[in-house]
Enzyme design. Structure first.
Site, PDB file in Angstrom:
ATOM      1  N   CYS A 380       0.752  -1.065  -0.065  1.00  0.00           N
ATOM      2  CA  CYS A 380      -0.216   0.036  -0.170  1.00  0.00           C
ATOM      3  C   CYS A 380       0.859   1.498   0.153  1.00  0.00           C
ATOM      4  O   CYS A 380       1.433   1.539  -0.848  1.00  0.00           O
ATOM      5  CB  CYS A 380      -1.090  -0.103   1.347  1.00  0.00           C
ATOM      6  N   HIS A 506      -3.415  -4.977  -0.052  1.00  0.00           N
ATOM      7  CA  HIS A 506      -2.935  -5.672   1.304  1.00  0.00           C
ATOM      8  C   HIS A 506      -2.929  -7.202   1.110  1.00  0.00           C
ATOM      9  O   HIS A 506      -3.867  -7.939   1.903  1.00  0.00           O
ATOM     10  CB  HIS A 506      -3.789  -5.245   2.669  1.00  0.00           C
ATOM     11  N   GLU A 508      -1.477  -9.159   3.096  1.00  0.00           N
ATOM     12  CA  GLU A 508      -1.714  -9.904   4.545  1.00  0.00           C
ATOM     13  C   GLU A 508      -2.809 -10.132   5.076  1.00  0.00           C
ATOM     14  O   GLU A 508      -3.113 -11.184   5.998  1.00  0.00           O
ATOM     15  CB  GLU A 508      -0.738  -9.152   5.599  1.00  0.00           C
TER      16      GLU A 508
END
Length: 529
Positions: A380, A506, A508
């Site tokens: 990001c 993102h 994750e």
């Protein structure tokens, strides 16, 4: 549908979310369709506008809800994509009730906590009934006695009355503190916490005791007596070496069996084999260690980057390496000390964030990784700063910047998204949730994902400026993933570098211990090499 309510007592931060997530995994391993939701007592509408120092990271769901970090734990443990329905704050509850009052939905009645606020809470809980859910686990944020959470506790008390006794269970997670001066574990705080809960009309069926030491049989007898539960319903929850061992530790303690017994569930025997195998792999000796540097400005609270840290660990498991996290304060990094700050790291991550504080330190860290062939992953804001760094130091556009930090920069290589230009409210207004990304063939991104089209979650309002794309790509920083129409750059990667890739999304948020995110797997593999 069965209802499981998880409350907390004595102190916050005991691991109610991990307890709820672990129970969800154990019930799922028995063949049940499980979903989990979180009620937060704060008056903020959601955590989206809150500093990470307050509640840690903001977790984003597939459908674009900004939620508490516990939803990340839920998804990682039960491996289900949750939705906005799984997160509710008292701010949302009050907001919804006031909107209904303004519309005249209450037909001129006086709007009160009971029944209007409590009905709104119950409506959110009952909304899972027609979704195919067998068991709904609801975690109540905060601790018993918090004034903000009283209406939530009242609502779940009412649900206990509105449904058969065998369909509702209350689990209370509490602390057994160890007093070092007298070498004793004390039960009195738990007794008081349970008494407080009982005074609100809720009798806990199971007590989960967070403890650093073994609970003796006599102590379990005492807790059972004074907390009015069966001895088998006093569950020890000791600290373990790895987060993902907790479901197996709680299985051994009998938590899931007690829940099944109370809820009269037929499938009591679990199939934990896959989870046990995963945990065995996690605990197996590793052939090497990699040091992962995370450069950010919220390092004082590790929970600010909890999904990134867990994703690194997931990638370490699959690569057979032990990962050591080194959190580096981006405000302290500059051109003079960057080599010293990063001298012992094998790989570098610059995660997401907002605001100009510490930005120059992130740029210096990225430059160092690029010039010294250190495997790098930008996420990001990390991607945006990788583009700024490249424009400044390779294209020699000295004043290149994001207009988030310099509105009058002559080289806005990162600018605001068109649809964001006239949005002034901060809460829930960014580009949020899962969007499709098309990967270019024969790129590092396509190699890592092994497919052309992917869906990843976003949380941003600034983007790569396509006016600079040709110039940047011709110098070697290529765009390897875009939105389907090609208008939004989602991934950039550097030609000729061992591993240098950055994503606007993102990754994750979708990583799981048994299904690690591809970008993290590639990063740790490159670091190991």
């Amino acid at each position: 549908m069965k209802f499981v309510f998880v409350t907390g007592g004595v102190v916050s931060g005991l691991g109610k979310g991990i307890t709820a997530a672990s129970l969800g995994r154990l019930l799922k391993n028995r063949g049940y369709k499980v979903s989990i939701q979180k009620f937060d007592p704060y008056i903020n509408v959601d955590p989206g506008t809150m500093s990470p120092f307050e509640h840690g990271e903001v977790f984003v769901t597939e459908d674009g809800a900004e939620t508490d970090l516990d939803l990340g734990h839920y998804e990682r443990f039960i491996n289900e994509n949750l939705t906005a329905n799984s997160s509710m704050s008292m701010g949302q509850v009050y907001n919804n009730v006031i909107e209904k009052e303004r519309r005249g939905d209450y037909l001129g009645k006086t709007v009160q906590v009971i029944p209007h606020i409590t009905n709104e809470i119950k409506e959110k809980i009952y909304s899972f009934k027609d979704k195919g859910t067998d068991i709904l686990i609801t975690e109540i944020g905060g601790t018993v006695g918090d004034i903000e959470g009283l209406s939530i506790l009242e609502a779940i008390r009412q649900i206990g009355l509105e449904n058969p006794a065998e369909d509702v269970i209350y689990i209370h997670v509490t602390l057994l503190p160890y007093i070092y001066g007298s070498n004793e574990v004390k039960t009195k705080p738990t007794q008081h916490s349970v008494k407080e809960l009982q005074s609100l009309g809720i009798k806990p069926d199971i007590i989960v005791c967070r403890t650093e030491t073994e609970i003796s049989d006599s102590m379990k007898d005492k807790l059972a007596m004074f907390c009015n539960v069966r001895k088998t319903s006093v569950i020890q929850n000791m600290t373990v070496g790895n987060l993902y061992e907790i479901p197996l530790a709680l299985e051994k303690e009998g938590l899931a069996k007690e829940v099944c017994h109370h809820l009269r569930l037929e499938k009591e025997e679990p199939d934990n084999e896959a989870w046990e195998s995963m945990v065995a792999n996690i605990k197996a000796p590793k052939d090497s260690q990699v040091v992962v540097g995370i450069v950010g400005k919220y390092i004082q609270l590790e929970d600010s980057y909890i999904s990134v840290i867990e994703s690194v660990k997931h990638a370490g498991y699959v690569n057979g390496v032990d990962t050591h996290i080194k959190l580096i304060d981006s405000e302290t990094v500059n051109a003079q000390n960057v080599a010293e700050a990063l001298e012992d790291v094998d790989t570098l991550i610059v995660p997401g964030g907002f605001g100009g504080r510490g930005i120059e330190g992130k740029i210096e860290a990225i430059r160092y990784a690029r010039e010294n062939n250190i495997p790098f992953l930008g996420i990001c804001l990390g991607m945006q700063m990788a583009v700024v760094e490249f424009a400044r130091n390779v294209l020699k556009l000295d004043d290149a910047n994001s207009i988030e930090f310099s509105a009058d920069t002559p080289h806005p290589v990162i600018h605001i998204m068109e649809e964001q230009k006239h949005i002034y409210k901060k809460g829930g207004t960014m580009r949020l949730g899962a969007y499709e990304c098309v990967l270019e063939e024969k790129t590092l991104a396509s190699k890592l994902y092994g497919k052309k089209n992917i869906f990843e979650r976003h949380r941003h309002r600034y983007e790569y400026n396509n006016e600079y794309r040709e110039k940047i790509e011709s110098a070697g920083l290529v765009c390897s993933g875009t939105s389907p129409d090609g208008s939004l750059v989602e991934i950039v990667e550097l030609k000729g570098h061992p591993f240098f890739i950055a994503s606007q999304f993102h990754p994750e948020f979708k990583s799981r211990p048994d299904e690690p995110a591809p970008l993290f797997v590639g990063l740790i593999k490159a670091a190991k090499k």
